[in-house]
Enzyme design. Structure first.
Site, PDB file in Angstrom:
ATOM      1  N   LYS A  77       0.851  -1.185   0.000  1.00 50.04           N
ATOM      2  CA  LYS A  77       0.000   0.000   0.000  1.00 50.04           C
ATOM      3  C   LYS A  77       0.891   1.242   0.000  1.00 50.04           C
ATOM      4  O   LYS A  77       1.623   1.501   0.959  1.00 50.04           O
ATOM      5  CB  LYS A  77      -0.911   0.022   1.238  1.00 50.04           C
TER       6      LYS A  77
ATOM      7  N   GLY B 154      -8.482   8.901   9.661  1.00 53.43           N
ATOM      8  CA  GLY B 154      -8.791   8.956  11.088  1.00 53.43           C
ATOM      9  C   GLY B 154      -9.894   9.931  11.470  1.00 53.43           C
ATOM     10  O   GLY B 154     -10.154  10.138  12.643  1.00 53.43           O
TER      11      GLY B 154
ATOM     12  N   ALA C 280      -9.666   5.317   4.174  1.00 50.34           N
ATOM     13  CA  ALA C 280      -9.641   6.505   5.032  1.00 50.34           C
ATOM     14  C   ALA C 280     -10.985   7.208   5.130  1.00 50.34           C
ATOM     15  O   ALA C 280     -11.661   7.425   4.124  1.00 50.34           O
ATOM     16  CB  ALA C 280      -8.609   7.518   4.562  1.00 50.34           C
ATOM     17  N   GLY C 281     -11.371   7.524   6.350  1.00 52.05           N
ATOM     18  CA  GLY C 281     -12.561   8.328   6.585  1.00 52.05           C
ATOM     19  C   GLY C 281     -13.813   7.560   6.949  1.00 52.05           C
ATOM     20  O   GLY C 281     -14.794   8.158   7.376  1.00 52.05           O
TER      21      GLY C 281
ATOM     22  N   ASN D 104      -9.438   1.380   9.628  1.00 53.36           N
ATOM     23  CA  ASN D 104      -8.637   1.077  10.814  1.00 53.36           C
ATOM     24  C   ASN D 104      -9.232   1.759  12.041  1.00 53.36           C
ATOM     25  O   ASN D 104      -9.766   1.110  12.939  1.00 53.36           O
ATOM     26  CB  ASN D 104      -7.191   1.533  10.591  1.00 53.36           C
ATOM     27  N   THR D 105      -9.214   3.094  12.040  1.00 55.54           N
ATOM     28  CA  THR D 105      -9.638   3.831  13.227  1.00 55.54           C
ATOM     29  C   THR D 105     -11.087   3.540  13.624  1.00 55.54           C
ATOM     30  O   THR D 105     -11.395   3.442  14.815  1.00 55.54           O
ATOM     31  CB  THR D 105      -9.459   5.345  13.004  1.00 55.54           C
TER      32      THR D 105
END
Lengths: 69, 275
Positions: free
Chosen positions: B108, B169, B195-196, B217-218
């Protein structure tokens, strides 16, 4: 006993008795661990640890996988 | 008996590898490795991202390693270039990752522009992608949601295009669905929202729009109950994908259409009185 040499290991000045990259790996307990090593900006493949010499003034970077997205 | 969404193997491909799960998960921000392992297992993910960092000198030799918890034997490890702000640093990091993971080429790429937003630096991303593809890496690339940049990355040979839904995040969800649709319309390789994503419905929306997968992830790691959220994400991605394949009904703005028969009603009390 190997003579002491002074190298930069992950940004820290360290003195250790080592002839080869393999000696550094053993001294730090990295044998069998998942790491990758760069010597003076060039990757040292695992298969070359034993015959890659290190000298005073060399820079070693040792990396691992950590949590990340 | 299998549920309808399981009756056909609905896999997808990243470079030379085939996958069934359409949820990719990160390993950052968890309380500890135990929680990481449990959440990732609950997510059903096959691809798991990791970062590459200097090892601590002189740390406990028996301290557990992330790859003991998330083993390359069970997961496809996707090393990232998080924290890299130049093409040079990103390429260097992934060369180290390839050595670390015994020649593994699926990576990635993310080259960041600045600290505050972690917004992708597209000129450096394009430069790094060129070099990595040339060196035989299979590059999944984090990028802005700009359709032109996405197309350039595909033309360079990236194996997956991964536009942000919103800032890394931030948990703000898909802020520009129109741009994402433009990207989906023209990109042939898998498009993965990266992301997001903030919660399960964000992931479902991305999948309903036709994304090949979602990376998060977050949203899992920082949920009150990460393991439960991992399971929610898993189901959301499956549901969103099934809805995409099923084909949603046409939207009918300002005009209702009864679901029940309009004839044969029992006359209302009011009608009988007046009759």
């Amino acid at each position: 006993m190997e003579p002491l040499i002074s190298i930069e290991l992950n940004g820290q000045k360290v003195e250790l008795a080592a002839h080869t990259v393999a000696d550094v790996v053993l001294a730090n307990g990295w044998l069998g661990k998942r790491i990758a090593i760069e010597r003076n900006g060039t990757i040292v493949p695992k298969s070359s640890y034993a015959h890659t010499e290190i000298r005073s003034g060399d820079t070693l970077e040792v990396v691992v996988a950590v949590g990340g997205g | 008996m299998n549920s309808p969404e399981q009756t056909v193997v609905d896999g997808w491909q990243a470079g030379t590898r085939r996958f069934t799960s359409r949820l990719l998960v990160g390993t950052g921000k968890y309380r500890d490795f135990e929680e990481t392992g449990k959440a990732i297992a609950a997510s059903g993910a096959e691809i798991v991202t990791v970062a590459i960092r200097r090892t601590n000198i002189g740390q406990d030799k028996n301290a557990p390693n992330l790859l003991d918890v998330v083993s390359p034997l069970h997961y496809t490890i996707l090393p990232n270039t998080a924290g890299c702000y130049t093409a040079e640093d990103a390429v260097r990091t992934l060369r180290l990752a390839r050595e670390l993971l015994d020649g593994h080429t699926l990576v990635k790429l993310e080259v960041l522009g600045e600290d505050a937003t972690l917004y992708p630096n597209m000129p450096e991303t394009l430069k790094a992608a060129e070099i990595l593809v040339h060196e035989g890496f299979e590059v999944m690339v984090y990028c802005s949601d700009d359709p032109l940049q996405a197309k350039r990355l595909e033309d360079i040979g990236c194996v997956a295009i991964m536009p942000l839904a919103s800032l890394i995040g931030s948990g703000m969800g898909i802020l520009n669905p129109w741009n994402l649709e433009l990207i989906l319309d023209q990109i042939k390789v898998p498009v993965i929202v990266d992301a997001g994503v903030g919660t399960a419905s964000d992931a479902a929306i991305a999948m309903e729009m036709g994304c090949a997968a979602v990376l998060t992830n977050t949203a899992i790691a920082k949920a009150r109950d990460p393991v439960l959220m991992a399971s929610a994400m898993r189901h959301a991605v499956v549901a969103g994908r099934a809805a995409f394949r099923a084909g949603r009904m046409e939207k009918r703005a300002y005009k209702a259409s009864a679901s029940s028969p309009t004839g044969g009603l029992v006359p209302s009390v009011a009608t009988r009185k007046s009759a």
